[in-house]
Design a protein around this motif. Sequence first.
Motif, PDB file in Angstrom:
ATOM      1  N   LEU A 176       0.832  -1.211   0.000  1.00 35.51           N
ATOM      2  CA  LEU A 176       0.000   0.000   0.000  1.00 35.51           C
ATOM      3  C   LEU A 176       0.866   1.260   0.000  1.00 35.51           C
ATOM      4  O   LEU A 176       0.554   2.237  -0.690  1.00 35.51           O
ATOM      5  CB  LEU A 176      -0.922   0.004   1.224  1.00 35.51           C
ATOM      6  CG  LEU A 176      -2.059  -1.018   1.216  1.00 35.51           C
ATOM      7  CD1 LEU A 176      -2.771  -1.021   2.555  1.00 35.51           C
ATOM      8  CD2 LEU A 176      -3.043  -0.707   0.097  1.00 35.51           C
ATOM      9  N   GLU A 177       1.935   1.234   0.782  1.00 30.13           N
ATOM     10  CA  GLU A 177       2.836   2.380   0.802  1.00 30.13           C
ATOM     11  C   GLU A 177       3.460   2.599  -0.571  1.00 30.13           C
ATOM     12  O   GLU A 177       3.583   3.733  -1.047  1.00 30.13           O
ATOM     13  CB  GLU A 177       3.934   2.172   1.848  1.00 30.13           C
ATOM     14  CG  GLU A 177       3.484   2.394   3.276  1.00 30.13           C
ATOM     15  CD  GLU A 177       2.976   3.811   3.495  1.00 30.13           C
ATOM     16  OE1 GLU A 177       3.668   4.770   3.103  1.00 30.13           O
ATOM     17  OE2 GLU A 177       1.884   3.952   4.056  1.00 30.13           O
ATOM     18  N   GLY A 178       3.826   1.511  -1.229  1.00 29.55           N
ATOM     19  CA  GLY A 178       4.390   1.619  -2.567  1.00 29.55           C
ATOM     20  C   GLY A 178       3.400   2.178  -3.564  1.00 29.55           C
ATOM     21  O   GLY A 178       3.752   3.011  -4.416  1.00 29.55           O
ATOM     22  N   ILE A 179       2.157   1.752  -3.451  1.00 33.29           N
ATOM     23  CA  ILE A 179       1.110   2.258  -4.345  1.00 33.29           C
ATOM     24  C   ILE A 179       0.924   3.751  -4.156  1.00 33.29           C
ATOM     25  O   ILE A 179       0.818   4.515  -5.125  1.00 33.29           O
ATOM     26  CB  ILE A 179      -0.209   1.492  -4.093  1.00 33.29           C
ATOM     27  CG1 ILE A 179      -0.105   0.071  -4.644  1.00 33.29           C
ATOM     28  CG2 ILE A 179      -1.397   2.234  -4.725  1.00 33.29           C
ATOM     29  CD1 ILE A 179      -1.249  -0.831  -4.232  1.00 33.29           C
ATOM     30  N   LYS A 180       0.884   4.188  -2.902  1.00 34.27           N
ATOM     31  CA  LYS A 180       0.690   5.623  -2.636  1.00 34.27           C
ATOM     32  C   LYS A 180       1.845   6.460  -3.173  1.00 34.27           C
ATOM     33  O   LYS A 180       1.645   7.575  -3.665  1.00 34.27           O
ATOM     34  CB  LYS A 180       0.530   5.855  -1.130  1.00 34.27           C
ATOM     35  CG  LYS A 180      -0.805   5.382  -0.574  1.00 34.27           C
ATOM     36  CD  LYS A 180      -1.028   5.855   0.847  1.00 34.27           C
ATOM     37  CE  LYS A 180      -0.039   5.258   1.806  1.00 34.27           C
ATOM     38  NZ  LYS A 180      -0.271   5.687   3.211  1.00 34.27           N
ATOM     39  N   MET A 181       3.053   5.915  -3.099  1.00 35.70           N
ATOM     40  CA  MET A 181       4.225   6.658  -3.569  1.00 35.70           C
ATOM     41  C   MET A 181       4.333   6.666  -5.097  1.00 35.70           C
ATOM     42  O   MET A 181       4.775   7.649  -5.689  1.00 35.70           O
ATOM     43  CB  MET A 181       5.495   6.036  -2.975  1.00 35.70           C
ATOM     44  CG  MET A 181       5.647   6.228  -1.479  1.00 35.70           C
ATOM     45  SD  MET A 181       7.091   5.354  -0.816  1.00 35.70           S
ATOM     46  CE  MET A 181       8.412   6.170  -1.711  1.00 35.70           C
ATOM     47  N   ARG A 182       3.900   5.584  -5.734  1.00 33.22           N
ATOM     48  CA  ARG A 182       4.116   5.421  -7.166  1.00 33.22           C
ATOM     49  C   ARG A 182       2.975   5.953  -8.016  1.00 33.22           C
ATOM     50  O   ARG A 182       3.178   6.390  -9.146  1.00 33.22           O
ATOM     51  CB  ARG A 182       4.324   3.923  -7.458  1.00 33.22           C
ATOM     52  CG  ARG A 182       4.631   3.572  -8.891  1.00 33.22           C
ATOM     53  CD  ARG A 182       4.973   2.092  -9.003  1.00 33.22           C
ATOM     54  NE  ARG A 182       3.904   1.242  -8.509  1.00 33.22           N
ATOM     55  CZ  ARG A 182       2.867   0.833  -9.250  1.00 33.22           C
ATOM     56  NH1 ARG A 182       2.744   1.234 -10.504  1.00 33.22           N
ATOM     57  NH2 ARG A 182       1.951   0.043  -8.741  1.00 33.22           N
ATOM     58  N   ILE A 183       1.762   5.928  -7.477  1.00 31.08           N
ATOM     59  CA  ILE A 183       0.571   6.262  -8.264  1.00 31.08           C
ATOM     60  C   ILE A 183      -0.132   7.463  -7.646  1.00 31.08           C
ATOM     61  O   ILE A 183      -0.388   7.489  -6.438  1.00 31.08           O
ATOM     62  CB  ILE A 183      -0.390   5.062  -8.319  1.00 31.08           C
ATOM     63  CG1 ILE A 183       0.314   3.844  -8.939  1.00 31.08           C
ATOM     64  CG2 ILE A 183      -1.638   5.401  -9.135  1.00 31.08           C
ATOM     65  CD1 ILE A 183      -0.481   2.563  -8.853  1.00 31.08           C
TER      66      ILE A 183
END
Length: 206
Positions: A176-183
Amino acid sequence: MLSPGVAGLTINMQTSEADKRSRILDGAVKVFLAYGYQRTTMDDIARAAGMSRPALYLQFRNKTDIYRAIATMMLDLSAEVAQAALGGPGDLSDRLIAAIDDCMFAMVEKFAGSPHGADILDMKGSLAGDIVASWTERLGGMIAREIEKEAVRLGTDLKARDLGPGMLASLLLDGLEGIKMRIEDPAEQRRSVRGLVRVVSLALQP
């Protein structure tokens, strides 16, 4: 033992103090969003709360303390909302998606209309990192318990797959953290979350 009169006075005083803090936090959120954290002063917060600056300092030492109190309040509410969603109807995937949507996306969207909203949220790492870490641990524990119950229900031996409820919960939260940072696009974020939850669900299939 306190007499009824003294007990009533104590309760009223506690209620009054809680009301003051609530007014301060509500006012602080408004001025943080209007001016940004850096430009906001204690005078601004006092005016927004409808009290004097000395009265404000009786409740909070400084602006950072106020920000941390806001973060605690919001993250506690977020955790309660997530717990309710995880305990709601539907299969595990539905409940995980609902919990993520209600406790994360809904909170972010409250700030989306302000030009300073993103900055206010980003500052939680530097000003309230310990509070966020505690919230993440709490949320991870909730998710891990639901994953464990689902594994038991399905008869899936996660240990035999070198997996565990805590590991899957951590993978979900890290993703989820990766999604928030990437998208950036919220709709695309939600689509990616659904895919991530499907991966976790597949790991639980017998």
